[in-house]
Design an enzyme around this catalytic site. Structure first.
Site, short mmCIF file in Angstrom:
data_model
loop_
_atom_site.label_atom_id
_atom_site.label_comp_id
_atom_site.label_asym_id
_atom_site.label_seq_id
_atom_site.Cartn_x
_atom_site.Cartn_y
_atom_site.Cartn_z
N HIS A 1 4.18 -0.24 -3.00
CA HIS A 1 3.71 0.97 -3.67
C HIS A 1 4.70 1.27 -4.80
O HIS A 1 5.89 0.99 -4.66
CB HIS A 1 3.72 2.08 -2.63
CG HIS A 1 3.11 3.38 -3.04
ND1 HIS A 1 3.73 4.26 -3.89
CD2 HIS A 1 1.94 3.96 -2.69
CE1 HIS A 1 2.97 5.34 -4.03
NE2 HIS A 1 1.87 5.18 -3.33
N ASP B 1 9.56 1.06 4.09
CA ASP B 1 8.65 2.14 3.69
C ASP B 1 7.52 2.18 4.72
O ASP B 1 6.65 1.32 4.73
CB ASP B 1 8.14 1.85 2.27
CG ASP B 1 6.99 2.77 1.86
OD1 ASP B 1 6.54 3.59 2.68
OD2 ASP B 1 6.54 2.64 0.71
N GLN C 1 2.58 3.99 5.24
CA GLN C 1 1.23 3.55 5.57
C GLN C 1 1.13 3.05 7.01
O GLN C 1 0.04 2.87 7.53
CB GLN C 1 0.83 2.43 4.59
CG GLN C 1 -0.63 2.26 4.40
CD GLN C 1 -1.31 3.51 3.91
OE1 GLN C 1 -2.30 3.92 4.49
NE2 GLN C 1 -0.80 4.14 2.86
N LYS D 1 0.33 11.64 5.85
CA LYS D 1 -0.54 10.52 6.22
C LYS D 1 -0.69 10.41 7.72
O LYS D 1 -1.38 9.54 8.23
CB LYS D 1 0.01 9.24 5.62
CG LYS D 1 -0.05 9.28 4.09
CD LYS D 1 0.25 7.98 3.41
CE LYS D 1 0.14 8.21 1.90
NZ LYS D 1 0.66 7.10 1.13
N CYS E 1 -1.65 2.82 -6.75
CA CYS E 1 -0.20 2.84 -6.97
C CYS E 1 0.44 1.50 -6.62
O CYS E 1 1.57 1.45 -6.14
CB CYS E 1 0.49 3.95 -6.18
SG CYS E 1 -0.02 5.59 -6.64
C1 LIG Z 1 1.59 7.04 0.29
C2 LIG Z 1 2.61 6.00 0.18
C3 LIG Z 1 3.82 6.24 -0.48
C4 LIG Z 1 4.13 7.54 -1.17
O1 LIG Z 1 4.15 8.63 -0.30
P1 LIG Z 1 4.35 10.12 -0.88
O2 LIG Z 1 3.99 10.99 0.28
O3 LIG Z 1 3.41 10.25 -2.04
O4 LIG Z 1 5.77 10.24 -1.28
C5 LIG Z 1 4.74 5.22 -0.53
N1 LIG Z 1 4.50 4.03 0.05
C6 LIG Z 1 3.34 3.75 0.69
C7 LIG Z 1 3.15 2.42 1.31
C8 LIG Z 1 2.37 4.73 0.76
O5 LIG Z 1 1.21 4.46 1.38
#
Ligand SMILES: *Cc1c(COP(=O)(O)O)cnc(C)c1O
Length: 404
Positions: A121, A198, A201, A224, A362
């Site tokens: 992302h 990260d 997701q 999320k 993104c």
């Molecule tokens: C949604 C997402 C982000 C960004 O999250 P924010 O809540 O907008 O800071 C980063 N990495 C992944 C894999 C995502 O799905």
């Protein structure tokens, strides 16, 4: 017994109409919907507890502080961290990554390399590019394959004693690929590199065990995982967070302030300058409680059923191509229909009350790899149903008839 109708009744938004049709929400990878159990915690906070935390001698402040610090403990338990003070509450994944990337500015040595993956992302790309600009560090990229998986042989060849940090997402938001983070962490540690995962997701679908993973940093966003927007976490190992300089200066993060010298307080407050998103933090804890009340095992098996079903029926549509068919995927399907722009299909689906995402999600490097401007992405949650997927198929057939 997984009772999807009972679960759906927890989510007031799922009974609203959009363009005269019952809402079908398939944009869960962008943000999830919020159950009453979480909404009630937010309203209760403003009705009963609203006050500033940590500093107050009065009752409201003490109760709000207890609720906020209680949420930090819930988050610590959920992710199985060693200590609650290793959980830094932030505005979300993006801020968490920026906090770490900013902190490494003064910790980098000449010749250090960073390894990133082609599946990231933008929020796990841009802060590191900015770090490279500040420090002269080199960014190396683990390439992806046609299936949407990472090329792990190349990853191994990129690792060396120059590797300082590796950062990869646990699950790709654009394709749903579950990355082999255990292997990535073990191999990166073998060359003395640190790893940031990260998990934005992954956390709606998987409950990571941070101690077991032995990961150095793990970041995620509450919105999320059925929580509110604007709050998330940075987990970091205590010894690493102690070495990392503070991110923002202000109240709450200091031990003493004089005009000659300011000293910083310890973890977690060193990284939590200013009044935080108090109700958001408390609701983050409530969201994890809600997820656990349903159970990650039940969520995973139900969502796998939805993914299998949707993949099968989508593939029956003529000219439809799915991007990302990793053997291990969460319930995300990115696809295109031959000869039609994703945005046009998305708009027609919206007319039918069906919310999907269109565009690059993104993750432009992934789109460049497939040489496409974007995809249509349907991402499912445990509150979606097969009947809703049938309506998506019906909607797609109509859109194709109109546009082809
Ligand atoms: C949604 C997402 C982000 C960004 O999250 P924010 O809540 O907008 O800071 C980063 N990495 C992944 C894999 C995502 O799905």
């Amino acid at each position: 017994m997984f009772d999807v109708n009972k679960i759906r009744s927890d989510f007031p938004i799922l009974s609203r109409q959009v363009n005269g049709q019952p809402l079908i929400y398939f944009d869960n990878a962008a943000t999830s919907q919020t159950p009453n159990q979480v909404i009630d915690v937010i309203t209760d906070y403003y009705k009963r507890l609203n006050s500033n935390i940590h500093r107050g001698v009065h009752k409201l402040s003490q109760e709000a502080t207890e609720a906020y610090e209680g949420a930090r403990k819930t988050i610590k338990e959920h992710f199985n961290a060693a200590h609650a003070h290793e959980i830094i509450l932030t505005a979300g994944t993006t801020e968490s990554i920026n906090l770490v990337a900013s902190g490494y500015t003064s910790l980098m040595k000449t010749g250090d390399e960073l390894i990133i993956s082609a599946l990231e992302h933008h929020s796990n790309i841009v802060p590191w590019q900015m770090l490279c600009e500040r420090t002269g560090a080199q960014l190396r990229v683990i390439p992806m394959t046609q299936l949407g998986t990472l090329d792990m042989d190349v990853f191994e060849s990129l690792l060396s004693d120059k590797t300082r940090l590796v950062f990869v997402n646990h699950v790709s938001n654009a394709l749903g690929t579950v990355n082999p983070i255990e292997e990535i962490i073990t191999k990166a540690h073998a060359v003395g590199a640190e790893v940031l995962i990260d998990g934005a997701q992954a956390c709606p679908h998987i409950k990571p065990d941070l101690l077991d993973l032995d990961v150095d940093y793990y970041v995620t966003s509450a919105h999320k995982i059925c929580g509110p927007t604007g709050v998330g976490m940075l987990y970091g190992k205590e010894n690493l967070l102690n070495k990392l300089p503070p991110y923002q200066g202000g109240g709450e993060m200091i031990a003493t302030v004089t005009f000659e010298k300011t000293t910083y307080t310890g973890l977690p407050h060193k990284f939590e300058a200013g009044t935080p998103n108090i109700s958001g933090g408390i609701a983050f804890g409530a969201a994890l409680d809600y997820m656990n009340s349903i159970g990650y095992g039940a969520i995973a098996s139900y969502e796998a059923e939805l993914l299998d079903y949707a993949t099968t029926v989508l593939k029956e549509l003529p000219g439809l191509k799915i991007y990302g068919e990793a053997p291990e995927k969460t319930a995300v399907i990115s696809f295109n229909v031959k000869g039609i722009h994703p945005y046009d299909i998305g708009s027609i689906l919206d007319q039918m009350g069906i919310a999907v995402r269109t565009g690059h999600h993104c993750a432009q490097p992934i789109m460049d790899y497939f040489e496409i401007p974007g995809t249509i992405r349907a991402s499912f949650s445990f509150y979606n149903t097969k009947e809703e997927i049938d309506r998506l198929i019906e909607g797609l057939r109509k859109a194709m008839a109109m546009l082809q």
